[in-house]
Design an enzyme around this catalytic site. Structure first.
Site, PDB file in Angstrom:
ATOM      1  CG  HIS A 202      -2.183  -0.881   0.769  1.00 22.21           C
ATOM      2  ND1 HIS A 202      -2.279  -2.193   1.140  1.00 22.21           N
ATOM      3  CD2 HIS A 202      -3.244  -0.634  -0.039  1.00 22.21           C
ATOM      4  CE1 HIS A 202      -3.377  -2.708   0.619  1.00 22.21           C
ATOM      5  NE2 HIS A 202      -3.977  -1.780  -0.103  1.00 22.21           N
ATOM      6  NE  ARG A 309      -6.361   0.806  -2.356  1.00 18.76           N
ATOM      7  CZ  ARG A 309      -5.914   0.872  -3.617  1.00 18.76           C
ATOM      8  NH1 ARG A 309      -5.763   2.038  -4.222  1.00 18.76           N
ATOM      9  NH2 ARG A 309      -5.615  -0.229  -4.268  1.00 18.76           N
ATOM     10  NE  ARG A 345     -11.261  -0.793  -0.273  1.00 19.66           N
ATOM     11  CZ  ARG A 345     -10.041  -1.194  -0.622  1.00 19.66           C
ATOM     12  NH1 ARG A 345      -9.894  -2.112  -1.552  1.00 19.66           N
ATOM     13  NH2 ARG A 345      -8.975  -0.663  -0.069  1.00 19.66           N
ATOM     14  CD  GLU A 445     -10.251  -7.220  -1.929  1.00 16.98           C
ATOM     15  OE1 GLU A 445      -9.223  -6.668  -2.360  1.00 16.98           O
ATOM     16  OE2 GLU A 445     -10.947  -6.745  -1.025  1.00 16.98           O
ATOM     17  CG  ASN A 468      -3.596  -4.440  -6.140  1.00 22.57           C
ATOM     18  OD1 ASN A 468      -3.226  -4.573  -7.304  1.00 22.57           O
ATOM     19  ND2 ASN A 468      -3.973  -3.281  -5.632  1.00 22.57           N
ATOM     20  CG  ASP A 469      -5.841  -8.017  -1.280  1.00 26.78           C
ATOM     21  OD1 ASP A 469      -4.739  -8.273  -0.780  1.00 26.78           O
ATOM     22  OD2 ASP A 469      -6.539  -7.050  -0.929  1.00 26.78           O
ATOM     23  NE  ARG A 479      -1.466  -5.689  -1.751  1.00 24.50           N
ATOM     24  CZ  ARG A 479      -2.626  -5.051  -1.877  1.00 24.50           C
ATOM     25  NH1 ARG A 479      -3.762  -5.699  -1.620  1.00 24.50           N
ATOM     26  NH2 ARG A 479      -2.678  -3.814  -2.265  1.00 24.50           N
ATOM     27  CB  CYS A 516     -10.462  -1.122  -8.523  1.00 25.14           C
ATOM     28  SG  CYS A 516     -10.817  -2.300  -7.214  1.00 25.14           S
TER      29      CYS A 516
HETATM   30  C1  PEP Z   1      -6.930  -4.930  -4.596  1.00 27.21           C
HETATM   31  O1  PEP Z   1      -6.744  -5.769  -3.716  1.00 27.21           O
HETATM   32  O2  PEP Z   1      -6.650  -5.119  -5.800  1.00 27.21           O
HETATM   33  C2  PEP Z   1      -7.485  -3.614  -4.249  1.00 27.21           C
HETATM   34  C3  PEP Z   1      -7.826  -2.756  -5.184  1.00 27.21           C
HETATM   35  O3  PEP Z   1      -7.575  -3.290  -2.940  1.00 27.21           O
HETATM   36  P1  PEP Z   1      -6.310  -2.893  -2.054  1.00 27.21           P
HETATM   37  O4  PEP Z   1      -5.120  -2.680  -2.975  1.00 27.21           O
HETATM   38  O5  PEP Z   1      -6.658  -1.669  -1.301  1.00 27.21           O
HETATM   39  O6  PEP Z   1      -6.132  -4.088  -1.177  1.00 27.21           O
HETATM   40 MG    MG Z   2      -7.580  -5.492  -1.752  1.00 30.46          MG
END
Ligand code: PEP
Ligand code: MG
Length: 605
Positions: A202, A309, A345, A445, A468-469, A479, A516
């Site tokens: 993040h 976020r 979110r 996710e 991402n997740d 990650r 996203c």
């Molecule tokens: C993701 O997991 O792809 C996402 C958009 O949420 P975050 O990156 O905040 O976990």
């Molecule tokens: Mg996520």
């Protein structure tokens, strides 16, 4: 005397890590210690000095009380010799070299007590560490331990202060977490370099949001540089050069200029539609972490906010933001973006986004898969309901939508919707206005959500895939791990299969699908996602125009064919090669604004 940048020779060093946010920067660096509470180099007015000394003495007394209690507890539960350790600690509280000198320095230098104590303890600890006697060397740890106990007293109860950088600097840290980054006054931050962290941690996402170049996973940056060293940071190549040569400085300056020109060129696409040559529209929205970024989204002509976020307003605070505080942030974004849609979110705390007031006390052993996100919110209606009410209230001022994160099972979605209903009723009873039909979405996710997407798609208005997740859970690769960064690739066919399943499952119910995760901001990723039938891509505002450029240059039918082939391939390397080969000419020169994702070309260590 410890070595400082002033008396060390300027040895050139090149450190290689992971490109985390694009762009380049040069300047002096500043080291930030993540594990210790932040103390500021704050100057005092003459009339504040006496009060600061009193504050320091009160902190010493509190620390003395803590240590005496601890000693008594250890004596009772463990034994006399173990309890004696605390006698040594108690002695440090009266040590003239440490505490006496700090008290004097408050009066003479007129600076924050915590800052001066930390500085003094680091100086003394370094001195002790050079003594050949092992016993005395170990006292360095005790000394720092005691000093930090007092520092904690000094910062207790305070809202975490912003970290002031007095001149434009490149921040170097072992592992900067998002809450520390949000404490930085960004005005003077030129770039970010960290020892740890992968490209979708993040802090990397936040760096991109703030338009700051960043390199993560440098392994030894904090051990190599010292505050004040001149460094050159390249967020595209993933390098940090300490004491660069004149030639390197010039080359980086030229790159900076080229990047600026390229961004200007992209600006001509701002008001053109995001449509492929054969007429398929793919909406391009912005991911934001801070309300002020709504301006960035508007400046690049985003369709809307595809992901806000919200957890970033919870980070770095001593308390959970109240309903009114949250309403302020949400309403600002919704009104500013109106009539464009804003997907808000709900709190996705946990993983690398620790909200101290909620989770600080009991960290999970495996935080990304632990008590976090929707799991935590469903167990804490006292936290969740005020947020839901704040979102609903903001919805009366524009086009708001609500998105639940980390849904692994349809029952979680149902419970979240039931709480949303409770929040609605509460507002209804009080006659507080809100939009009656706020669209509700779930994030995909977690692999179970993609596999059982039918159940989710039936019960919500839209789905948003968080690659991402989804990548970390599908490939079982953390990650945030620097060590595993080479294994973390959202272009893996297994992840693309999950996307394909989600799109297919949603079609039956007419549910729209967005992506996203960071993959959406990679020009190669955008092509394959469009080819898989995704309706909307949401990304850092700075990547939108670059993605628009590639989408406007291709035929959707070609992207579709390539995406179908990609699903059959063995691994992400093959997928990338296929796409790069097939769209070679169109991709040329792109990837400069979005991060350089290509694992194949990543510099090896
Ligand atoms: C993701 O997991 O792809 C996402 C958009 O949420 P975050 O990156 O905040 O976990
Ligand atoms: Mg996520």
């Amino acid at each position: 005397m410890p070595a400082t940048s002033a008396n060390r020779p300027n040895v050139r060093r090149v450190l290689r890590g992971n490109p985390a946010a694009p762009g380049v920067a040069m300047g002096k660096c500043i080291l930030i210690h993540e594990e210790k509470p932040v103390v500021n180099d704050r100057s005092l007015e003459p009339h504040e000095v006496a009060g600061e000394i009193q504050r320091f003495d009160a902190a010493l007394e509190e620390a003395r009380k803590e240590l005496t209690d601890l000693r008594a507890k250890v004596l009772e539960e463990v034994g006399e010799s173990e309890a004696r350790v605390f006698d040594a600690h108690l002695l440090f509280l009266d040590d003239n070299e440490l505490m006496g000198n700090t008290r004097k320095a408050i009066a003479t230098e007129r600076k924050d007590a915590g800052f001066l104590l930390r500085r003094r303890s680091e100086e003394l600890a370094k001195r002790l560490a050079r003594i050949p006697d092992a016993y005395l060397r170990e006292r360095a740890t005790d000394l720092e331990d005691v000093a930090e106990r007092v520092v904690r007293q000094l910062v207790k109860g305070q809202r975490r202060r912003a970290i002031e950088l007095h001149e434009p600097s490149i921040v170097v840290a072992h592992n900067l977490n998002p809450s520390t980054l949000t404490q930085l006054r960004v005005r003077n931050v030129l770039g970010i370099a960290t020892d740890l962290g992968g490209p979708t941690s993040h802090v990397a996402i936040l760096a991109r949001a703030l338009h700051l170049p960043a390199v993560s996973g440098l392994a030894a940056a904090t051990g190599t540089v010292q505050t004040g060293d001149f460094v050159a940071l390249d967020g595209n190549a993933g390098t940090l050069v300490v004491h660069p040569t004149e030639k390197e400085r010039k080359a980086l300056g030229d790159r900076q200029e080229a990047l600026r020109k390229f961004e200007l060129e992209l600006f001509s696409l701002r008001d053109l539609p995001s449509v492929t040559m054969d007429g398929r529209t793919i909406l391009l929205s912005a991911n934001i972490e801070l309300p002020v970024e709504a301006e960035n989204a508007i400046s690049v002509g985003a369709h809307g906010i595809g992901l806000y976020r919200t957890e970033f307003i919870y980070l770095g605070q001593g308390h959970i933001p109240t309903e009114e505080e949250q309403l302020g942030a949400y309403r600002y974004i919704v009104e500013r973006m109106s009539p464009r849609p804003v997907i808000i979110r709900t709190l996705d705390a946990g993983g690398d986004k620790i909200v101290d007031a909620l989770q600080g006390a009991q960290p999970d052993q495996n935080p990304f898969m632990g008590w976090r996100s929707i799991r935590m919110c469903l167990e804490r209606p006292d936290v969740f309901l005020p947020q839901l009410r704040a979102i609903l209230r903001a919805s009366a001022h524009g086009n708001a939508r609500i998105l639940f994160p980390m849904i692994a099972d349809v029952h979680e979605l149902r419970e979240a919707k039931a709480l949303l209903e409770t929040a609605r009723k509460e507002l209804e009873e009080k006659g507080i206005p809100y939009a009656k039909n706020i669209p509700v979405g779930a994030m995909v996710e977690v692999p179970s959500a993609a596999i059982c997407v039918d159940a989710l798609a039936r019960e919500c208005d839209f789905l948003s895939i968080g690659t991402n997740d989804l990548t970390q859970f599908t490939l079982a690769v953390d990650r945030g791990s620097q060590r595993l960064a080479n294994l973390y690739d959202p272009l893996h066919p297994a992840v693309l299969q999950m996307v394909a399943m989600t799109v297919e499952g949603s079609r039956k119910h007419g549910t729209l699908v967005a992506v996203c995760g960071e993959l959406a901001s990679d020009p190669v990723g955008a092509v394959v996602l469009a080819g898989l039938g995704v309706d909307e891509l949401s990304m850092s505002p700075w990547a939108i125009l670059e993605v628009k450029k590639i989408l406007r240059s291709i035929n959707w039918q070609d992207a579709r064919e390539a995406a179908q082939q990609a699903l059959e391939l063995a691994g992400s390397r093959e997928v990338r090669a296929l796409l790069q080969d097939r769209f070679k000419r169109k991709l040329q020169g792109l990837g400069m604004v979005s991060r350089a994702l290509s694992r194949g070309t990543r510099p090896s260590k």
